[in-house]
Design an enzyme around this catalytic site. Structure first.
Site, PDB file in Angstrom:
ATOM      1  N   ASP A  99     109.355  51.121  54.320  1.00 28.78           N
ATOM      2  CA  ASP A  99     108.971  50.761  55.699  1.00 28.78           C
ATOM      3  C   ASP A  99     107.673  51.447  56.074  1.00 28.78           C
ATOM      4  O   ASP A  99     107.302  52.474  55.482  1.00 28.78           O
ATOM      5  CB  ASP A  99     110.078  51.100  56.702  1.00 28.78           C
ATOM      6  CG  ASP A  99     110.359  52.600  56.822  1.00 28.78           C
ATOM      7  OD1 ASP A  99     110.314  53.307  55.799  1.00 28.78           O
ATOM      8  OD2 ASP A  99     110.626  53.060  57.958  1.00 28.78           O
ATOM      9  N   GLU A 141     112.735  55.184  57.064  1.00 27.50           N
ATOM     10  CA  GLU A 141     112.260  56.572  57.184  1.00 27.50           C
ATOM     11  C   GLU A 141     111.486  56.777  58.466  1.00 27.50           C
ATOM     12  O   GLU A 141     111.639  57.791  59.152  1.00 27.50           O
ATOM     13  CB  GLU A 141     111.387  56.947  55.972  1.00 27.50           C
ATOM     14  CG  GLU A 141     111.176  58.455  55.808  1.00 27.50           C
ATOM     15  CD  GLU A 141     110.055  59.023  56.656  1.00 27.50           C
ATOM     16  OE1 GLU A 141     110.024  60.244  56.831  1.00 27.50           O
ATOM     17  OE2 GLU A 141     109.212  58.248  57.152  1.00 27.50           O
TER      18      GLU A 141
HETATM   19  N1  BES Z   1     105.306  60.783  55.088  1.00 31.26           N
HETATM   20  C1  BES Z   1     105.645  61.287  56.379  1.00 31.26           C
HETATM   21  C2  BES Z   1     105.980  62.772  56.361  1.00 31.26           C
HETATM   22  C3  BES Z   1     104.778  63.655  56.340  1.00 31.26           C
HETATM   23  C4  BES Z   1     103.988  63.750  57.469  1.00 31.26           C
HETATM   24  C5  BES Z   1     104.468  64.393  55.249  1.00 31.26           C
HETATM   25  C6  BES Z   1     102.874  64.561  57.468  1.00 31.26           C
HETATM   26  C7  BES Z   1     103.363  65.185  55.245  1.00 31.26           C
HETATM   27  C8  BES Z   1     102.556  65.281  56.345  1.00 31.26           C
HETATM   28  C9  BES Z   1     106.826  60.519  56.935  1.00 31.26           C
HETATM   29  O1  BES Z   1     106.750  59.143  56.666  1.00 31.26           O
HETATM   30  C10 BES Z   1     106.872  60.668  58.442  1.00 31.26           C
HETATM   31  O2  BES Z   1     106.023  60.135  59.101  1.00 31.26           O
HETATM   32  N2  BES Z   1     107.859  61.412  58.956  1.00 31.26           N
HETATM   33  C11 BES Z   1     108.118  61.517  60.348  1.00 31.26           C
HETATM   34  C12 BES Z   1     109.576  61.856  60.460  1.00 31.26           C
HETATM   35  C13 BES Z   1     110.304  61.284  61.627  1.00 31.26           C
HETATM   36  C14 BES Z   1     110.121  59.814  61.850  1.00 31.26           C
HETATM   37  C15 BES Z   1     111.771  61.653  61.572  1.00 31.26           C
HETATM   38  C16 BES Z   1     107.291  62.611  60.989  1.00 31.26           C
HETATM   39  O3  BES Z   1     106.986  63.631  60.338  1.00 31.26           O
HETATM   40  O4  BES Z   1     106.932  62.471  62.162  1.00 31.26           O
HETATM   41 MN    MN Z   2     106.295  58.770  54.683  1.00 30.72          MN
HETATM   42 MN    MN Z   3     105.307  58.269  58.096  1.00 34.76          MN
END
Ligand code: BES
Ligand code: MN
Ligand code: MN
Length: 457
Positions: A88, A153
């Protein structure tokens, strides 16, 4: 390995074309209009897993978007890796700021532009292609491999934990491999060993039953916009510390080993500030910017709405005010516990003249790994071969909720081999993936499978 790496080189163009097909599918998990595209993306992943030689591929429906599983477990004496990723993507708005269509993948100056190029389609894709290279060069994949690819996710993985709980046997593995983070900098491959957690709230304040004339009523009738601002302003003190009682009690200190690793990182404060257009760093006194990004919790206001915000002036006393707020959490803060502390604190701060409603939204637990784990050492070797450079160890400020689930429920370590870059524009217009990193990532993934088989795990 020579044949495998040659296969990857020879098929580089086709690999990119297939990734483009993946990126053309607008699989925005939060958009109800994309329901069909979510299915299509799941089927695309299933097709990739078939091509990569998986003996078993299954699409599991959930109450939300489907979960794709695949496995090839022909090596009973070798370790098993569980590759996790998400198909997604985030919404594309503001669309007018994209230089090429978000779902029309385009290469410019060695960068592949599209929504999901880095987060996370392009990254998870490298692990499909490394497996395919082993299988199609007549060899075996050196380890047992399973894939768990979800479509929720970006909306907090609401159906993933229950799925894992119900399918523990199916998912059983020795280590999880996740490529969904960024490298420290261009040309600096990294292994990420800690993530922050997250809790997210909507806070609603209501005063009078309708907007009122601010002349006739102002002074003896509560203003929810003002009260909301007052509550938010009290959430941090002058030193940038969050004022919620007991908020910091579970926060772990930085270890000496980590402090040494941080000091080795090529972080130039001036360049960084210039790149994102800030005058100075702000935040908690007594900590460096990297420490604040990675090892300290935060309180953020994501948005506020209330009253009149159109052109000109309108003398009004708003009936309602709303804020979306979130906190990034660090080990060993527990999201439920901190959420309770936050709610109690806001209830204490709110005047009795307003009606207060706090709604909890999605979240995730923080996570930190041991730097000594054999899988981490195997990954470092693989990166050295795949990118020609020793990786650095870093933490991340973002969150990937399932990683804590792997640790706590499945009792397995995760290795975060991110091939994104800090300027990849994840969640923003003009998201991109560097093509050198894409190819290096596929090679590293292949070397990882090989190194893992000899890691002693
Ligand atoms: N790939 C990201 C996580 C991430 C963000 C890794 C910044 C490294 C640096 C993931 O897809 C994401 O956006 N996670 C969300 C989590 C939430 C929706 C529970 C986030 O970090 O805001
Ligand atoms: Mn991600
Ligand atoms: Mn993300």
């Amino acid at each position: 390995m020579k044949e495998v790496i040659e296969y990857i080189e020879q098929n580089a163009e086709r690999y990119l074309e297939e990734l483009n097909e993946f990126l053309k599918i607008p699989s925005v998990s939060t958009d109800p209009e994309c329901k069909k595209d979510m299915t299509e993306a799941a089927e695309f992943v299933a097709g990739q897993l078939h091509t990569a030689g998986m003996e078993k591929v299954e699409i599991f429906p959930t109450e939300g978007h489907p979960i794709v599983f695949g496995e090839r477990t022909a090596r009973p004496d070798n370790p098993t890796v569980l590759v996790y990723g998400h198909y997604d993507v985030q919404p594309v708005d503001p669309i007018e700021l994209w230089e090429s269509g978000p779902f029309e993948p385009t290469v410019r100056q060695g960068e592949l532009y599209a929504r999901g190029a880095a987060d996370d389609k392009g990254q998870v894709f490298i692990h499909f292609k490394s497996a395919e290279a082993f299988v199609n060069t007549g060899g075996q994949i050196p380890v047992n491999i399973k894939y768990l690819i979800e479509g929720e996710e970006e909306i907090g993985s609401p159906n993933l934990d229950p799925f894992i709980e119900e399918n523990q046997k199916l998912l059983e593995a020795d280590v999880a491999m996740v490529s969904d983070t960024a490298m420290f900098a261009r040309g600096v491959p990294s292994i990420c060993y800690a993530l922050r957690g997250l809790i997210y709230f909507q806070v609603d304040l209501e005063g009078a039953s309708t907007d009122l004339h601010s002349g006739s009523f102002g002074g003896a009738v509560v203003n929810p916009a003002f009260e909301l601002a007052r509550i938010l302003a009290q959430m941090k003190d002058e030193a940038g510390r969050i004022t919620i009682p007991h908020f910091y009690d579970p926060v772990r200190d930085l270890s000496d080993r980590e402090r040494q690793e941080f000091a080795r990182l090529p972080f130039d404060e001036a360049t960084y500030m210039k790149d994102i257009g800030i005058r100075e760093f702000s935040g908690e006194e007594g900590y460096s910017p990297l420490e604040r990004f990675w090892t300290r919790p935060t309180f953020e206001v994501n948005g506020i709405t209330s009253g009149f915000s159109g052109e000109g002036a309108k003398t009004v006393l708003p009936a309602r005010a709303m804020a979306k707020v979130s906190m990034r959490l660090v080990p060993d803060q527990d999201p439920d516990q901190i959420a309770d502390l936050f709610e109690d604190h806001v209830r204490r701060l709110a005047p009795s003249s307003v009606n207060l409603e706090i709604t909890r939204m999605h979240g995730g637990k923080p996570w930190i790994a041991s730097l000594e784990h054999p899988a981490l050492i195997a990954t470092a070797r693989a990166i050295k071969k795949g990118f020609g450079k020793e990786p650095v160890f870093q933490r991340e400020g973002g969150s990937i909720p399932v990683v804590a689930t792997f640790a706590e429920l499945m009792k397995i370590p995760s290795v975060l081999m991110g091939i994104g870059l800090p300027d990849e524009n994840a969640h923003a217009p003009n998201e991109k993936l560097n093509l050198d990193n894409f190819h290096g990532g596929i090679r590293s993934s292949a070397y990882f499978l090989d190194e893992l088989s000899r890691s002693g795990l």
